[in-house]
Design a protein around this motif. Structure first.
Motif, PDB file in Angstrom:
ATOM      1  N   ALA A  26      13.204   2.967  -8.156  1.00  0.00           N
ATOM      2  CA  ALA A  26      12.855   1.636  -7.645  1.00  0.00           C
ATOM      3  C   ALA A  26      12.435   1.724  -6.187  1.00  0.00           C
ATOM      4  CB  ALA A  26      14.046   0.688  -7.789  1.00  0.00           C
ATOM      5  N   VAL A  27      11.360   1.023  -5.849  1.00  0.00           N
ATOM      6  CA  VAL A  27      10.826   1.028  -4.485  1.00  0.00           C
ATOM      7  C   VAL A  27      10.939  -0.379  -3.919  1.00  0.00           C
ATOM      8  CG1 VAL A  27       8.905   1.673  -3.006  1.00  0.00           C
ATOM      9  CG2 VAL A  27       9.207   2.815  -5.211  1.00  0.00           C
ATOM     10  N   ASP A  28      11.846  -0.539  -2.964  1.00  0.00           N
ATOM     11  CA  ASP A  28      12.142  -1.836  -2.360  1.00  0.00           C
ATOM     12  C   ASP A  28      11.515  -1.888  -0.971  1.00  0.00           C
ATOM     13  OD1 ASP A  28      13.254  -4.207  -1.447  1.00  0.00           O
ATOM     14  OD2 ASP A  28      15.232  -3.327  -1.085  1.00  0.00           O
ATOM     15  N   TYR A  41       0.826  -1.209   0.000  1.00  0.00           N
ATOM     16  CA  TYR A  41       0.000   0.000   0.000  1.00  0.00           C
ATOM     17  C   TYR A  41       0.860   1.258   0.000  1.00  0.00           C
ATOM     18  CZ  TYR A  41      -4.427  -2.453   0.848  1.00  0.00           C
ATOM     19  OH  TYR A  41      -5.545  -3.244   0.723  1.00  0.00           O
ATOM     20  N   CYS A  42       2.089   1.167   0.518  1.00  0.00           N
ATOM     21  CA  CYS A  42       2.913   2.379   0.557  1.00  0.00           C
ATOM     22  C   CYS A  42       3.331   2.808  -0.849  1.00  0.00           C
ATOM     23  CB  CYS A  42       4.124   2.180   1.459  1.00  0.00           C
ATOM     24  SG  CYS A  42       5.484   1.283   0.733  1.00  0.00           S
ATOM     25  N   HIS A  43       3.194   1.924  -1.860  1.00  0.00           N
ATOM     26  CA  HIS A  43       3.463   2.333  -3.241  1.00  0.00           C
ATOM     27  C   HIS A  43       2.537   3.469  -3.670  1.00  0.00           C
ATOM     28  CE1 HIS A  43       6.382  -0.721  -3.942  1.00  0.00           C
ATOM     29  NE2 HIS A  43       5.546  -1.737  -3.998  1.00  0.00           N
ATOM     30  N   ILE A  44       1.339   3.505  -3.102  1.00  0.00           N
ATOM     31  CA  ILE A  44       0.400   4.592  -3.427  1.00  0.00           C
ATOM     32  C   ILE A  44       1.001   5.926  -3.007  1.00  0.00           C
ATOM     33  CG2 ILE A  44      -1.923   5.497  -3.076  1.00  0.00           C
ATOM     34  CD1 ILE A  44      -2.780   2.617  -2.326  1.00  0.00           C
ATOM     35  N   GLY A  45       1.629   5.945  -1.828  1.00  0.00           N
ATOM     36  CA  GLY A  45       2.271   7.160  -1.349  1.00  0.00           C
ATOM     37  C   GLY A  45       3.443   7.576  -2.220  1.00  0.00           C
ATOM     38  N   THR A  70       5.984  -6.149  -9.267  1.00  0.00           N
ATOM     39  CA  THR A  70       6.033  -7.533  -8.807  1.00  0.00           C
ATOM     40  C   THR A  70       5.104  -7.697  -7.617  1.00  0.00           C
ATOM     41  OG1 THR A  70       8.358  -7.763  -9.472  1.00  0.00           O
ATOM     42  CG2 THR A  70       7.510  -9.373  -7.900  1.00  0.00           C
ATOM     43  N   SER A  71       4.283  -8.752  -7.639  1.00  0.00           N
ATOM     44  CA  SER A  71       3.402  -9.069  -6.519  1.00  0.00           C
ATOM     45  C   SER A  71       2.493  -7.875  -6.213  1.00  0.00           C
ATOM     46  CB  SER A  71       4.244  -9.492  -5.308  1.00  0.00           C
ATOM     47  OG  SER A  71       3.448 -10.121  -4.345  1.00  0.00           O
ATOM     48  N   MET A  72       2.469  -7.384  -4.963  1.00  0.00           N
ATOM     49  CA  MET A  72       1.607  -6.245  -4.665  1.00  0.00           C
ATOM     50  C   MET A  72       2.061  -5.007  -5.418  1.00  0.00           C
ATOM     51  SD  MET A  72      -1.156  -5.476  -3.193  1.00  0.00           S
ATOM     52  CE  MET A  72      -1.848  -5.840  -1.594  1.00  0.00           C
ATOM     53  N   GLY A  73       3.326  -4.954  -5.787  1.00  0.00           N
ATOM     54  CA  GLY A  73       3.801  -3.884  -6.647  1.00  0.00           C
ATOM     55  C   GLY A  73       3.168  -3.958  -8.019  1.00  0.00           C
ATOM     56  N   ALA A  74       2.846  -5.168  -8.471  1.00  0.00           N
ATOM     57  CA  ALA A  74       2.144  -5.328  -9.751  1.00  0.00           C
ATOM     58  C   ALA A  74       0.708  -4.845  -9.641  1.00  0.00           C
ATOM     59  CB  ALA A  74       2.178  -6.792 -10.188  1.00  0.00           C
TER      60      ALA A  74
END
Length: 377
Positions: free
Chosen positions: A208-210, A38-42, A60-64
């Motif tokens: 990139a967001v790790d 969910y933090c990808h939204i931020g 990838t995964s929730m990143g997808a």
């Protein structure tokens, strides 16, 4: 607005920090991490606020999941509204009846159908070419053991919702996705952050967001339940995989963001608004201070960040507790950027401020005595 002016070749507004050179092609890479995703939204919201332009998305995964929604044309506000519909109660229903009938022969702990239907509803495109922004996601074939990169030629004539479900299908958690006579599981089982594919796209800039960052000196709690054991296993496996991935693919064209989300379990439902704010905060600070992106951002937002940012995120501090160090040499053998050195008096830090560090935590994670601590991550 700034990107539109920049791409059109018209003069920049007075006070712009962006140099007058050709526009860059940027790939956004969103890593796996279960409900931490969910933090990808931020992160996307921070990119919007800073006026940065994203040309392609790799997830990838929730990143997808989040990357697919972004590539479909949604902004961060709309993505948050849609993603908030994912509730633990609805999407993590135990397969009790099938377990009673089939026992260990059943494919998963939870029912994946509701999650799959959610993805098909919000990502209804029948082909990847139907998306407004190029998008790619990876999944692992149980038949061949190979990774499949959906969105590439030969793997783009697939319903987007099906491909995203395949990429996010944690083994034993959800049923594998059947496509073209094969069965697919979460791409994060071999590559939790799609840097390899991003590099193959030959971009000028990779953001990139790790999500694998965690405090390695804090013990993880243990719960005697199958979902907990699986999630902890996936997390530790992902960290080990990322060590090699980041060592190889992080370079001088990569801005790496590592939100501090380790307090959220892979299968724990978070406070969505809180984790979105956390992702936005981390991304704003990293992108507004990193030399690759700082001068491409809206100068007004950069000025705001300069007043609140602690330390520019373009280096990592290395520290070794010499009272705990046993001079085993593992740090010098592990570090891909020669941050440590083996010398006659023992292993020492060569770069107190390591500007090349790939932020994979390898030296800290592999230190047998916990003597190493990394700062400014």
């Amino acid at each position: 607005m700034h990107d539109e002016l920049y791409r059109s070749g018209r003069p920049e507004p007075k006070g712009s920090l962006r140099p007058a050179d050709p526009p860059r092609r940027t790939v956004l890479v969103l890593g796996g991490g279960g409900m931490r995703g969910y933090c990808h939204i931020g992160v996307i919201r921070a990119i919007e606020r800073l006026g940065l332009h994203v040309d392609e998305v790799v997830g990838t995964s929730m990143g997808a999941v989040m990357g697919g929604l972004f590539a479909s044309g949604m902004d961060s506000r709309r993505i948050e509204e849609v993603a908030s519909q994912i509730s633990f109660k609805d999407y993590f229903r135990l397969n009790l009846l099938k377990f009673l009938v089939k026992g260990y022969r059943h494919a998963s702990v939870y029912k994946g159908r509701t999650f799959h239907e959610f993805l098909r509803r919000w990502l209804p495109q029948q082909h990847f070419a139907d998306l407004p922004r190029p998008f790619f996601c990876n999944a692992l074939s149980l038949k061949t053991g190979k990774s499949r990169f959906f969105g590439l030629p030969g793997a783009d004539d697939v319903p987007v919702g099906d491909a995203v479900y395949a990429s996010a299908c944690l083994p034993a958690v959800f049923e594998p996705m059947e496509l073209d006579g094969d069965h697919y599981i979460d791409g994060g089982m071999t590559e939790t952050l799609g840097l390899r594919l991003a590099k193959a796209r030959t971009p000028d800039l990779v953001i990139a967001v790790d999500l694998s960052h965690r405090d390695l000196h804090a013990e993880m709690p243990y719960r005697a339940s199958l979902p907990h054991i699986l999630s902890q296993t996936y997390e530790m496996m992902g960290m080990a995989l990322n060590e090699q991935n980041l060592h190889r693919y992080v370079d001088d064209k990569t801005v790496l963001i590592k939100p501090k989300v380790s307090h959220i379990g892979l299968l724990d439902m978070p406070d969505v608004s809180e984790i979105v704010r956390l992702g936005e905060r981390e991304a704003l600070e990293a992108l507004a201070t990193h030399p690759l992106t700082r001068y491409r951002c809206d100068p007004v937002v950069v000025a705001e960040e300069d007043r609140s940012a602690q330390t520019p995120r373009d280096h990592v501090r290395l520290h070794v507790d010499m009272n705990a160090c046993i001079h085993c040499g593992i740090c010098a053998a592990t570090c891909a950027t020669h941050g440590f050195a083996a010398v006659p008096i023992g292993d020492v830090v060569r770069k107190l401020h390591n500007y090349e560090c790939t932020r994979d935590l390898a030296c800290e994670r592999n230190c047998p005595t916990g003597a190493i601590r990394l700062g400014n991550l």
